[in-house]
Structure formats: C-alpha cells, structure tokens
Design a protein around this motif. Structure first.
Motif, short mmCIF file in Angstrom:
data_model
loop_
_atom_site.label_atom_id
_atom_site.label_comp_id
_atom_site.label_asym_id
_atom_site.label_seq_id
_atom_site.Cartn_x
_atom_site.Cartn_y
_atom_site.Cartn_z
N UNK A 48 -2.15 2.89 -4.14
CA UNK A 48 -2.48 1.97 -5.23
C UNK A 48 -2.77 0.56 -4.71
N UNK A 49 -3.65 -0.12 -5.42
CA UNK A 49 -4.03 -1.48 -5.04
C UNK A 49 -2.82 -2.41 -4.99
N UNK A 50 -1.84 -2.20 -5.87
CA UNK A 50 -0.65 -3.08 -5.87
C UNK A 50 0.11 -3.04 -4.56
N UNK A 51 -0.05 -1.98 -3.77
CA UNK A 51 0.70 -1.80 -2.53
C UNK A 51 -0.04 -2.28 -1.29
N UNK A 52 -1.30 -2.66 -1.42
CA UNK A 52 -2.10 -3.02 -0.25
C UNK A 52 -1.53 -4.21 0.51
N UNK A 53 -1.01 -5.20 -0.18
CA UNK A 53 -0.51 -6.40 0.49
C UNK A 53 0.59 -6.04 1.49
N UNK A 54 1.55 -5.26 1.03
CA UNK A 54 2.65 -4.86 1.91
C UNK A 54 2.16 -3.90 3.00
N UNK A 55 1.27 -2.97 2.64
CA UNK A 55 0.77 -2.02 3.64
C UNK A 55 -0.04 -2.70 4.73
N UNK A 56 -0.67 -3.82 4.41
CA UNK A 56 -1.50 -4.53 5.40
C UNK A 56 -0.66 -5.28 6.43
N UNK A 57 0.58 -5.58 6.09
CA UNK A 57 1.45 -6.34 7.00
C UNK A 57 1.55 -5.63 8.35
N UNK A 58 1.25 -6.37 9.41
CA UNK A 58 1.32 -5.82 10.76
C UNK A 58 0.10 -5.04 11.19
N UNK A 59 -0.78 -4.70 10.25
CA UNK A 59 -2.00 -3.95 10.57
C UNK A 59 -3.25 -4.81 10.46
N UNK A 60 -3.25 -5.72 9.49
CA UNK A 60 -4.39 -6.60 9.25
C UNK A 60 -3.86 -8.01 9.04
#
Length: 181
Positions: A48-60
C-alpha cells in the motif's frame, strides 16, 4: 475430494494467469496509484502507498524537497486510508510542482485513470511540503482538501524502466537532466 482439488488448482492457475496477462500497470480499465508510480519512477517498492515511506528507509534516499522523478508519498488519512503516491514530473516553483499519478480524479465518470502533469501545491504553513492540494478533474481546479505528505522518495541513479516503449520520468531525468512534457 479429487474434484475439489482440481477445481482449486484450476482457479489458482486462472488467477495467476490473469495477473500475468492483464498487466495491471498498463491496463486501460483501472489502474491503482502504486503500480503506476513504481513503473513511472523505477522505485521498486510494493504494498500500500501508506507504507512506502517506511519501506523506502535504507533503500532509497528520502527528503522534503521535490525533484523530478521523485515519488511524492501521501500519508494515510480517513479520506485516504491506504495513502497515495504520485511522481513529480516538473518543478514549477518552490511551492508548486506538476505530478503524474493514477486513481485520483474520476475522469469521464471512471476512477483508475492516469493524470499526467497536473498541479500539486504546497499549502503547508511552513512551506515544507508537509501538506498539498492536488488538481481534481471534476471541479477543474485544485481539490478542496489539504493532503498530508510524508515527503519525497528519490529514485536511485539506476532506477529506470520503460512503459510501452516510452521513456519514463526516471530515465528522462538521468539521460537529459530534465523532464519534458
């Protein structure tokens, strides 16, 4: 028992085939914001879009400043419980950008449509891009609701994809340093 297992296997194969064949990121019927943003930006996040911010941490890389090719990540709200993502196409000014995204405005009465190069304006009191108003096609103006955003997710230098033979925003930025219409 065997008949039930065969039916289940056929149903599973049909479901799998429909996801491969229909290619929802390119569907002309209904397109969610996440597959569009992933394809247009080259940022390989899922869920889900709501989770992208946290998922991006350390990757982007993430930040508060818009850049062409970056994904603007909208926080979840009561009106948008699964959030939203859009790709910055162009910087207009320090408080306005053009974005491309899907499944925001109903167009011709249908949701799930792609909108390219539409306005998003920073309406935060601090001018920090924490709240934006976005073009809403039915009223032919910026939407009335201010939408909180967590920030921008920046594509890696090698994040680039091609959609139906067209160069994406991420590729255009890497190759030319700017994004055209």
């Amino acid at each position: 028992m065997m008949k039930s297992m065969v039916r289940t296997a056929i149903a599973a194969l049909a479901l799998l085939a429909s996801t491969v064949v229909s290619a929802p990121a390119f569907s002309s019927t209904y397109l969610q914001c996440v597959p569009y943003a992933r394809a247009a930006s080259g940022i390989q996040l899922f869920g889900n879009a709501r989770d992208w911010w946290q998922m991006a941490a350390g990757r982007y890389e993430r930040g508060r400043t818009p850049r062409p090719g970056a994904v603007m990540q909208f926080a979840a709200t009561r009106a948008m419980p699964i959030g939203h993502v859009a790709v910055v196409s162009r910087i207009v000014s320090d408080r306005e950008v053009l974005i491309s995204h899907s499944n925001w405005s109903p167009i011709n009465g249908r949701r799930g449509q792609i909108e390219r190069n539409v306005r998003a304006v920073d309406v935060s009191a601090a001018g920090d891009w924490s709240s934006v108003r976005v073009w809403y096609a039915p009223i032919r103006d910026l939407g009335l609701r201010a939408n909180p955003i967590n920030g921008f997710i920046y594509p890696n230098a090698d994040s680039s994809t091609t959609i139906a033979g067209q160069t994406t925003i991420a590729q255009a930025q890497t190759q030319t340093g700017s994004v055209g219409n």
